[in-house]
Design a protein around this motif. Structure first.
Motif, PDB file in Angstrom:
ATOM      1  N   CYS A 144       0.836  -1.207   0.000  1.00 49.86           N
ATOM      2  CA  CYS A 144       0.000   0.000   0.000  1.00 49.86           C
ATOM      3  C   CYS A 144       0.865   1.249   0.000  1.00 49.86           C
ATOM      4  O   CYS A 144       0.564   2.224  -0.700  1.00 49.86           O
ATOM      5  N   SER A 197       0.882   4.102  -2.805  1.00 47.98           N
ATOM      6  CA  SER A 197       0.607   5.465  -2.353  1.00 47.98           C
ATOM      7  C   SER A 197       1.717   6.416  -2.793  1.00 47.98           C
ATOM      8  O   SER A 197       1.454   7.510  -3.292  1.00 47.98           O
ATOM      9  N   ASP A 238      -7.615   1.939  -5.560  1.00 45.39           N
ATOM     10  CA  ASP A 238      -7.925   2.570  -4.287  1.00 45.39           C
ATOM     11  C   ASP A 238      -7.481   1.608  -3.198  1.00 45.39           C
ATOM     12  O   ASP A 238      -8.082   0.549  -3.008  1.00 45.39           O
ATOM     13  N   ILE A 268      -7.454   2.056   0.024  1.00 46.85           N
ATOM     14  CA  ILE A 268      -8.074   2.255   1.340  1.00 46.85           C
ATOM     15  C   ILE A 268      -8.594   0.945   1.943  1.00 46.85           C
ATOM     16  O   ILE A 268      -8.316   0.670   3.118  1.00 46.85           O
ATOM     17  N   ASP A 316      -7.146  -0.352   5.457  1.00 46.38           N
ATOM     18  CA  ASP A 316      -8.047  -0.584   6.593  1.00 46.38           C
ATOM     19  C   ASP A 316      -7.936  -2.019   7.110  1.00 46.38           C
ATOM     20  O   ASP A 316      -7.938  -2.251   8.324  1.00 46.38           O
ATOM     21  N   THR A 368      -1.738   3.652   9.902  1.00 47.78           N
ATOM     22  CA  THR A 368      -2.752   4.710   9.899  1.00 47.78           C
ATOM     23  C   THR A 368      -2.218   5.958   9.208  1.00 47.78           C
ATOM     24  O   THR A 368      -2.938   6.622   8.463  1.00 47.78           O
ATOM     25  N   LYS A 378      -2.379   5.639   5.563  1.00 49.71           N
ATOM     26  CA  LYS A 378      -3.738   5.919   5.081  1.00 49.71           C
ATOM     27  C   LYS A 378      -3.916   7.419   4.856  1.00 49.71           C
ATOM     28  O   LYS A 378      -4.453   7.842   3.828  1.00 49.71           O
ATOM     29  N   TYR A 406      -2.040   8.467   1.803  1.00 49.49           N
ATOM     30  CA  TYR A 406      -2.747   8.058   0.594  1.00 49.49           C
ATOM     31  C   TYR A 406      -3.921   8.982   0.300  1.00 49.49           C
ATOM     32  O   TYR A 406      -4.123   9.409  -0.841  1.00 49.49           O
ATOM     33  N   LEU A 407      -4.692   9.295   1.326  1.00 46.58           N
ATOM     34  CA  LEU A 407      -5.828  10.202   1.123  1.00 46.58           C
ATOM     35  C   LEU A 407      -5.350  11.559   0.612  1.00 46.58           C
ATOM     36  O   LEU A 407      -5.955  12.142  -0.288  1.00 46.58           O
ATOM     37  N   ARG A 447      -7.750  14.079  -1.288  1.00 47.86           N
ATOM     38  CA  ARG A 447      -8.774  14.025  -0.246  1.00 47.86           C
ATOM     39  C   ARG A 447      -8.208  14.573   1.066  1.00 47.86           C
ATOM     40  O   ARG A 447      -8.186  13.899   2.089  1.00 47.86           O
TER      41      ARG A 447
END
Length: 143
Positions: free
Chosen positions: A11, A15, A37, A39, A43, A64, A67, A70-71, A76
């Motif tokens: 991930c 990312s 994606d 996510i 998760d 975390t 994450k 990545y967002l 985002r």
């Protein structure tokens, strides 16, 4: 644990590739991995690490943070901000301000915050705090 670490590394790689493409305005349709994606995978890894180790374990905290990274890299930032705050709170309490993971989070969060005129000052504070932590870690005593 090893499976979750491998999943997080995957991930993280995706990312970082997406972040690189976004920051350098590369065409996203040139690479199939740009549409992934991650996510749900992140998760799943966070849940697994939190269950096996603890939500306060450095691996779970770093997952975390990935994450949030990545967002941010997928445009985002509003979803990433509260995650960065949560991660920084845990990292400073558990690892300390001079830990490399905390410094990396401060730098990445600073990047996100300085992208917006409303939060640029807060972003510079992240950079300054990260720099202070790095200098403390190096035991930098310059007059």
């Amino acid at each position: 644990i090893e499976v979750f670490q491998i999943l997080m590394e995957l991930c993280y790689c995706i990312s970082e590739m997406q972040r690189h493409n976004t920051r350098h305005n590369m065409q996203s349709n040139d690479h199939k991995w740009m549409s992934i994606d991650v996510i749900p995978m992140i998760d799943r890894a966070i849940d697994g690490l939190s269950t096996m180790l603890s939500a306060r374990h450095p691996f779970a905290i770093k997952a975390t943070r990935i994450k949030a990274d990545y967002l941010d890299s997928t445009d985002r930032p509003n979803a990433a901000k509260p995650i960065y705050y949560k991660v920084l709170k845990m990292q400073t309490a558990i690892l300390g301000i001079s830990h490399p993971d905390t410094i990396e989070t401060l730098n990445n969060f600073g990047d996100l915050l300085t992208d917006s005129d409303e939060t640029v000052i807060e972003g510079f504070r992240c950079y300054q705090t990260g720099l202070n932590g790095a200098l403390k870690r190096m035991d930098f005593n310059h007059p």
